[in-house]
Motif scaffolding. Structure first.
Motif, PDB file in Angstrom:
ATOM      1  N   ASP A 264       0.812  -1.214   0.000  1.00 16.55           N
ATOM      2  CA  ASP A 264       0.000   0.000   0.000  1.00 16.55           C
ATOM      3  C   ASP A 264       0.843   1.261   0.000  1.00 16.55           C
ATOM      4  OD1 ASP A 264      -2.314  -1.467   0.006  1.00 16.55           O
ATOM      5  OD2 ASP A 264      -2.538  -1.433   2.183  1.00 16.55           O
ATOM      6  N   ILE A 265       1.985   1.245   0.666  1.00 16.31           N
ATOM      7  CA  ILE A 265       2.823   2.440   0.731  1.00 16.31           C
ATOM      8  C   ILE A 265       3.354   2.804  -0.649  1.00 16.31           C
ATOM      9  CG2 ILE A 265       4.962   1.255   1.312  1.00 16.31           C
ATOM     10  CD1 ILE A 265       3.800   4.599   2.746  1.00 16.31           C
ATOM     11  N   ILE A 266       3.613   1.797  -1.497  1.00 19.93           N
ATOM     12  CA  ILE A 266       4.083   2.076  -2.855  1.00 19.93           C
ATOM     13  C   ILE A 266       2.986   2.772  -3.651  1.00 19.93           C
ATOM     14  CG2 ILE A 266       4.851   1.001  -5.005  1.00 19.93           C
ATOM     15  CD1 ILE A 266       6.180  -1.151  -3.263  1.00 19.93           C
ATOM     16  N   PHE A 267       1.748   2.313  -3.491  1.00 22.08           N
ATOM     17  CA  PHE A 267       0.638   2.954  -4.187  1.00 22.08           C
ATOM     18  C   PHE A 267       0.402   4.368  -3.673  1.00 22.08           C
ATOM     19  CE2 PHE A 267      -0.953  -1.524  -4.973  1.00 22.08           C
ATOM     20  CZ  PHE A 267      -0.531  -1.529  -6.291  1.00 22.08           C
ATOM     21  N   LYS A 268       0.580   4.584  -2.372  1.00 24.27           N
ATOM     22  CA  LYS A 268       0.404   5.933  -1.813  1.00 24.27           C
ATOM     23  C   LYS A 268       1.464   6.886  -2.353  1.00 24.27           C
ATOM     24  CE  LYS A 268      -1.767   4.500   2.494  1.00 24.27           C
ATOM     25  NZ  LYS A 268      -1.619   4.373   3.947  1.00 24.27           N
ATOM     26  N   ILE A 269       2.709   6.422  -2.418  1.00 24.14           N
ATOM     27  CA  ILE A 269       3.789   7.261  -2.940  1.00 24.14           C
ATOM     28  C   ILE A 269       3.553   7.567  -4.416  1.00 24.14           C
ATOM     29  CG2 ILE A 269       6.257   7.291  -3.471  1.00 24.14           C
ATOM     30  CD1 ILE A 269       6.700   5.756  -0.852  1.00 24.14           C
ATOM     31  N   ALA A 270       3.114   6.561  -5.175  1.00 23.21           N
ATOM     32  CA  ALA A 270       2.829   6.784  -6.596  1.00 23.21           C
ATOM     33  C   ALA A 270       1.677   7.766  -6.778  1.00 23.21           C
ATOM     34  CB  ALA A 270       2.513   5.455  -7.267  1.00 23.21           C
TER      35      ALA A 270
ATOM     36  N   ILE B 206       8.361   7.931   4.507  1.00 17.44           N
ATOM     37  CA  ILE B 206       9.492   7.007   4.417  1.00 17.44           C
ATOM     38  C   ILE B 206      10.299   7.029   5.709  1.00 17.44           C
ATOM     39  CG2 ILE B 206      11.687   6.610   3.238  1.00 17.44           C
ATOM     40  CD1 ILE B 206      10.299   7.439   0.660  1.00 17.44           C
ATOM     41  N   VAL B 207      10.496   8.203   6.302  1.00 15.96           N
ATOM     42  CA  VAL B 207      11.237   8.287   7.567  1.00 15.96           C
ATOM     43  C   VAL B 207      10.515   7.508   8.656  1.00 15.96           C
ATOM     44  CG1 VAL B 207      11.871   9.896   9.412  1.00 15.96           C
ATOM     45  CG2 VAL B 207      12.467  10.407   7.058  1.00 15.96           C
ATOM     46  N   ASN B 208       9.197   7.571   8.669  1.00 12.26           N
ATOM     47  CA  ASN B 208       8.421   6.816   9.645  1.00 12.26           C
ATOM     48  C   ASN B 208       8.631   5.315   9.453  1.00 12.26           C
ATOM     49  OD1 ASN B 208       6.639   6.183  11.661  1.00 12.26           O
ATOM     50  ND2 ASN B 208       4.816   6.545  10.428  1.00 12.26           N
TER      51      ASN B 208
ATOM     52  N   LEU C  71       7.716  20.674  -3.941  1.00 15.17           N
ATOM     53  CA  LEU C  71       8.465  20.545  -2.698  1.00 15.17           C
ATOM     54  C   LEU C  71       7.599  19.957  -1.585  1.00 15.17           C
ATOM     55  CD1 LEU C  71      11.183  21.120  -1.308  1.00 15.17           C
ATOM     56  CD2 LEU C  71      10.293  23.374  -0.735  1.00 15.17           C
ATOM     57  N   ALA C  72       6.349  20.364  -1.520  1.00 13.38           N
ATOM     58  CA  ALA C  72       5.431  19.830  -0.507  1.00 13.38           C
ATOM     59  C   ALA C  72       5.187  18.336  -0.737  1.00 13.38           C
ATOM     60  CB  ALA C  72       4.118  20.596  -0.532  1.00 13.38           C
ATOM     61  N   GLY C  73       5.047  17.924  -1.984  1.00 10.80           N
ATOM     62  CA  GLY C  73       4.879  16.505  -2.292  1.00 10.80           C
ATOM     63  C   GLY C  73       6.079  15.680  -1.881  1.00 10.80           C
TER      64      GLY C  73
ATOM     65  N   LEU D 252      -0.304  12.994  -8.466  1.00  9.23           N
ATOM     66  CA  LEU D 252      -1.077  14.187  -8.110  1.00  9.23           C
ATOM     67  C   LEU D 252      -0.207  15.437  -8.120  1.00  9.23           C
ATOM     68  CD1 LEU D 252      -3.868  15.158  -7.176  1.00  9.23           C
ATOM     69  CD2 LEU D 252      -3.104  14.794  -4.841  1.00  9.23           C
ATOM     70  N   THR D 253       0.988  15.328  -7.590  1.00  7.36           N
ATOM     71  CA  THR D 253       1.914  16.461  -7.574  1.00  7.36           C
ATOM     72  C   THR D 253       2.298  16.861  -8.993  1.00  7.36           C
ATOM     73  OG1 THR D 253       2.785  15.739  -5.446  1.00  7.36           O
ATOM     74  CG2 THR D 253       4.131  17.259  -6.696  1.00  7.36           C
ATOM     75  N   ALA D 254       2.553  15.877  -9.853  1.00  4.06           N
ATOM     76  CA  ALA D 254       2.924  16.186 -11.232  1.00  4.06           C
ATOM     77  C   ALA D 254       1.797  16.872 -11.995  1.00  4.06           C
ATOM     78  CB  ALA D 254       3.341  14.903 -11.945  1.00  4.06           C
TER      79      ALA D 254
END
Length: 64
Positions: free
Chosen positions: A4-10, A47-49, A37-39, A15-17
């Motif tokens: 799920d984290i991969i889908f969230k990052i994608a 990722i840090v979490n 920058l916010a994205g 969305l940012t793009a």
């Protein structure tokens, strides 16, 4: 493994793009840069979490 984290990052990247391109076409390049920058910051915090959880797991695994 949690995919799920991969889908969230994608999703955040797409969305940012899209928002970035819309803002650049409307002539607001500075705001587009801040959106990008916010994205990046949102993805880095997630990722840090995950890395923090990994280190905690490794620490408890090798604790005597």
């Amino acid at each position: 493994m949690d995919i799920d984290i991969i889908f969230k990052i994608a999703a955040i990247g797409i969305l940012t793009a899209v928002i970035n391109q819309i803002l650049k076409l409307s002539g607001k390049d500075e705001v587009a840069t801040f959106v990008t920058l916010a994205g990046i910051i949102v993805v880095l915090f997630s990722i840090v979490n995950m890395i923090s959880e990994l280190f905690t797991t490794v620490k408890t695994l090798f604790a005597l």
